[in-house]
Design an enzyme around this catalytic site. Structure first.
Site, short mmCIF file in Angstrom:
data_model
loop_
_atom_site.label_atom_id
_atom_site.label_comp_id
_atom_site.label_asym_id
_atom_site.label_seq_id
_atom_site.Cartn_x
_atom_site.Cartn_y
_atom_site.Cartn_z
CG ASP A 22 46.84 -109.87 49.96
OD1 ASP A 22 47.21 -111.01 50.32
OD2 ASP A 22 46.99 -108.86 50.67
CG ASN A 64 54.78 -113.84 49.03
OD1 ASN A 64 54.30 -113.60 47.93
ND2 ASN A 64 54.31 -113.27 50.14
C1 IPE Z 1 51.41 -109.54 47.94
O1 IPE Z 1 50.68 -110.14 48.98
C2 IPE Z 1 52.04 -110.59 47.07
C3 IPE Z 1 51.13 -111.41 46.31
C4 IPE Z 1 49.85 -111.29 46.21
C5 IPE Z 1 51.76 -112.46 45.57
P1 IPE Z 1 51.30 -110.31 50.43
O2 IPE Z 1 50.24 -110.87 51.28
O3 IPE Z 1 52.58 -111.05 50.37
O4 IPE Z 1 51.63 -108.80 50.83
P2 IPE Z 1 51.91 -108.13 52.22
O5 IPE Z 1 52.94 -108.97 52.92
O6 IPE Z 1 50.63 -108.11 52.98
O7 IPE Z 1 52.39 -106.76 51.89
C1 IPE Z 2 47.87 -113.93 48.51
O1 IPE Z 2 47.16 -114.37 49.61
C2 IPE Z 2 48.66 -115.02 47.85
C3 IPE Z 2 50.10 -114.91 48.07
C4 IPE Z 2 50.74 -113.95 48.66
C5 IPE Z 2 50.90 -116.00 47.55
P1 IPE Z 2 47.78 -114.39 51.05
O2 IPE Z 2 48.36 -115.74 51.30
O3 IPE Z 2 48.71 -113.26 51.26
O4 IPE Z 2 46.48 -114.21 51.93
P2 IPE Z 2 46.33 -113.37 53.27
O5 IPE Z 2 46.84 -112.00 53.00
O6 IPE Z 2 47.15 -114.09 54.29
O7 IPE Z 2 44.89 -113.42 53.55
MG MG Z 3 48.46 -111.37 51.96
#
Ligand code: IPE
Ligand code: IPE
Ligand code: MG
Length: 242
Positions: A23, A71
């Site tokens: 993340d 997502n």
């Molecule tokens: C969790 O990250 C899913 C992945 C890393 C693929 P998110 O960014 O989607 O999680 P939330 O929404 O902050 O819980």
């Molecule tokens: C994790 O990074 C990757 C996925 C969830 C696909 P994020 O896209 O959630 O990054 P932040 O949380 O917005 O920084």
């Molecule tokens: Mg995230």
């Protein structure tokens, strides 16, 4: 005469199954004035040394959380862009991974994927299917609740009798039935939650949270996480560490 007992230093325990919630790509990009997709690109680039390191350390099972069922709530442009990046990397990296004995597994549902992405996944699975040095599960369109419901549906469809439902029979219906329970979950990006990852398999996992954003998470950080894990006492409800 004093007796000396040779003590062989105890080996640091290594997780058998390590799951990573990668993340922080979006925030990494924002800090640099870049698009979110550039962040995802940087995140994907980060994978090679991390996978190599886990392989060399002898971690047998790894799950990487790449895209959750939640997502899909992101803007279409980000979802499509991300799938495009993943399709590319799966194609490219699978050849590299094949060389050092890694078997790729897809964990999740392929529902909603483009035919190109489906093709790239099935080719990667086929290409690496005879490897067994390390099993790499890519959780892509994965949700823990969806997985449990899918397993329940499978059991019902097979006519499983209630007296035959137990943890072992249930496990067989999960997406990756041969993966053991998760020993360690690492989450980068500072959030302290599981976000629907492997909720059945993480019932007794250890957790390691770090504020480091995923594209900045290097082997030094991973080493730190593994050291922290090796110092944990796991009791599984009993009194003695196991
Ligand atoms: C969790 O990250 C899913 C992945 C890393 C693929 P998110 O960014 O989607 O999680 P939330 O929404 O902050 O819980
Ligand atoms: C994790 O990074 C990757 C996925 C969830 C696909 P994020 O896209 O959630 O990054 P932040 O949380 O917005 O920084
Ligand atoms: Mg995230």
């Amino acid at each position: 005469m004093k007796k000396t007992i040779a003590v062989t230093p105890k080996k640091k325990p290594i997780p058998r199954h390590l799951a990573i919630i990668m993340d922080g790509n979006g925030r990494w990009a924002k800090k640099r004035g870049l698009s979110r997709l550039k962040g995802h690109r940087a995140g994907v680039k980060n994978l090679r040394p991390i996978i190599k390191y886990m392989h060399d350390k002898g971690v047998k099972y790894v799950t990487l959380y790449a895209f959750s069922t939640e997502n899909w709530n992101r803007p279409e442009g980000e979802v499509n862009g991300l799938f495009h990046i993943l399709e590319e990397i799966i194609g490219k990296e699978s050849k590299e991974l094949k060389k050092y004995g890694v078997r790729i597994h897809h964990i999740g549902s392929i529902k909603g994927f483009s035919s190109k992405l489906k093709k790239s996944i099935s080719e990667a699975l086929e290409l690496t299917k005879d490897n067994s040095d390390m099993h790499l599960g890519v959780a892509l369109n994965y949700g823990g609740r969806a997985e449990i419901l899918n397993a329940v549906k499978g059991m019902i469809a097979d006519g499983t009798q209630p007296n035959k439902v137990n943890e072992n029979t249930f496990k067989k219906y999960l997406y990756a039935p041969d993966f053991p329970d998760v020993d360690l979950v690492i989450r980068t990006g500072g959030e302290m939650r599981i976000s629907n990852l492997l909720i059945w398999q993480t019932a007794y996992s250890e957790y390691y949270f770090t504020p480091v954003l995923w594209p900045d998470f290097g082997v030094e950080e991973l080493e730190e996480a593994l050291t922290a894990y090796s110092q944990r006492q796991r009791r599984f409800g009993g009194l003695q560490p196991k």
